[in-house]
Design a protein around this motif. Structure first.
Motif, short mmCIF file in Angstrom:
data_model
loop_
_atom_site.label_atom_id
_atom_site.label_comp_id
_atom_site.label_asym_id
_atom_site.label_seq_id
_atom_site.Cartn_x
_atom_site.Cartn_y
_atom_site.Cartn_z
N SER A 17 0.76 -0.54 0.06
CA SER A 17 -0.13 0.06 -0.09
C SER A 17 0.94 1.31 -0.42
N LEU A 18 0.55 2.07 0.08
CA LEU A 18 1.40 3.85 -0.31
C LEU A 18 1.54 4.45 1.48
N LYS A 19 0.78 3.84 2.27
CA LYS A 19 0.84 3.74 3.54
C LYS A 19 2.27 2.91 4.53
N GLU A 20 2.37 1.99 3.06
CA GLU A 20 3.58 1.03 3.47
C GLU A 20 4.84 1.81 2.85
N LYS A 21 4.42 2.43 1.94
CA LYS A 21 5.84 3.14 0.73
C LYS A 21 6.26 3.39 1.74
N ARG A 22 4.94 4.46 2.20
CA ARG A 22 5.73 5.84 2.70
C ARG A 22 6.73 5.19 4.15
N ALA A 23 6.23 4.13 5.00
CA ALA A 23 6.58 3.71 5.92
C ALA A 23 8.25 3.90 6.41
N VAL A 24 8.14 3.54 4.29
CA VAL A 24 9.83 2.92 3.91
C VAL A 24 10.44 4.24 3.61
N VAL A 25 10.00 4.81 2.60
CA VAL A 25 11.23 5.80 2.47
C VAL A 25 10.79 6.91 3.22
N ARG A 26 9.91 7.45 4.03
CA ARG A 26 10.64 8.42 4.71
C ARG A 26 11.48 8.25 6.19
N PRO A 27 11.78 7.34 6.51
CA PRO A 27 13.19 6.87 6.59
C PRO A 27 14.19 6.62 5.87
N LEU A 28 13.85 6.45 4.84
CA LEU A 28 16.14 6.45 4.19
C LEU A 28 15.54 7.93 3.28
N VAL A 29 15.01 9.01 3.19
CA VAL A 29 14.53 9.89 2.66
C VAL A 29 15.93 11.21 4.07
N ALA A 30 15.15 10.24 5.31
CA ALA A 30 15.44 11.48 6.97
C ALA A 30 16.98 10.39 7.10
N GLU A 31 17.05 9.94 7.00
CA GLU A 31 18.39 8.89 7.47
C GLU A 31 19.81 9.44 6.02
N LEU A 32 19.25 10.24 5.27
CA LEU A 32 19.91 10.70 3.93
C LEU A 32 20.68 12.04 4.71
N ARG A 33 19.12 12.73 4.78
CA ARG A 33 19.78 13.46 5.05
C ARG A 33 20.30 14.48 6.10
N ARG A 34 20.43 13.55 6.67
CA ARG A 34 20.98 13.56 8.69
C ARG A 34 22.44 12.97 8.77
N LYS A 35 22.39 12.10 7.78
CA LYS A 35 24.06 11.45 7.68
C LYS A 35 24.81 12.02 6.86
N TYR A 36 24.05 12.73 5.91
CA TYR A 36 25.53 13.09 4.85
C TYR A 36 25.33 14.70 4.63
N ASP A 37 23.84 14.85 5.23
CA ASP A 37 23.92 16.79 5.20
C ASP A 37 23.57 16.99 3.78
N VAL A 38 22.41 16.46 2.86
CA VAL A 38 22.23 16.12 1.51
C VAL A 38 20.67 17.24 2.30
N SER A 39 20.35 17.41 0.74
CA SER A 39 18.78 18.14 0.39
C SER A 39 18.17 16.40 0.22
N ALA A 40 17.22 15.73 0.51
CA ALA A 40 16.76 14.37 -0.41
C ALA A 40 15.02 14.71 -0.46
N ALA A 41 14.68 13.96 -1.33
CA ALA A 41 12.90 13.46 -1.14
C ALA A 41 12.36 13.14 -2.50
N GLU A 42 11.89 12.69 -2.13
CA GLU A 42 10.63 11.61 -2.61
C GLU A 42 11.00 12.42 -3.64
N THR A 43 10.87 11.98 -5.12
CA THR A 43 10.63 13.25 -6.34
C THR A 43 10.08 13.00 -7.10
N GLY A 44 9.28 10.96 -7.34
CA GLY A 44 8.79 10.47 -8.68
C GLY A 44 8.16 8.97 -8.07
N HIS A 45 7.34 8.27 -8.70
CA HIS A 45 6.78 7.06 -8.90
C HIS A 45 5.70 7.61 -7.26
N ARG A 46 5.01 7.84 -7.18
CA ARG A 46 4.33 8.75 -5.82
C ARG A 46 3.18 8.13 -6.07
#
Length: 99
Positions: A17-46
């Motif tokens: 489901s899209l809800k389960e997808k958010r539960a996977v994608v949001r932590p990945l984006v947050a970890e990229l931002r935190r760990k590597y100090d980059v701008s990151a976002a889900e940009t496609g296949h929404r």
């Protein structure tokens, strides 16, 4: 000034489901931002629950720093057990590039 971008096309594992997808994608984006100090976002296949596109961006005065950080981001995503990296597209722009 240099701008590096990296876009990941991902296939998500056990997601139904899209809800389960958010539960996977949001932590990945947050970890990229935190760990590597980059701008990151889900940009496609929404609207697809088993696919995701994540975009990463970084600005620096040193192109080798950009390459190093983007390499680390790509390794981070590639070795995640909950995703399969289908492709990664990298671009580096300079403020001296032609318009």
């Amino acid at each position: 000034m240099y701008v590096g971008t990296l876009s990941f096309d991902l296939l998500l594992g056990d997601v139904h489901s899209l809800k389960e997808k958010r539960a996977v994608v949001r932590p990945l984006v947050a970890e990229l931002r935190r760990k590597y100090d980059v701008s990151a976002a889900e940009t496609g296949h929404r609207d697809l629950y088993r696919r995701a596109e994540i975009g990463v961006c970084l600005v620096s005065g040193d192109p080798s720093h950009i390459a190093s950080v983007l390499d680390n981001c790509e390794r981070f995503i590639a070795y995640r057990p909950e995703t399969e990296l289908l492709s990664a597209r990298r671009r580096v722009f300079s403020d001296e590039d032609e318009d």
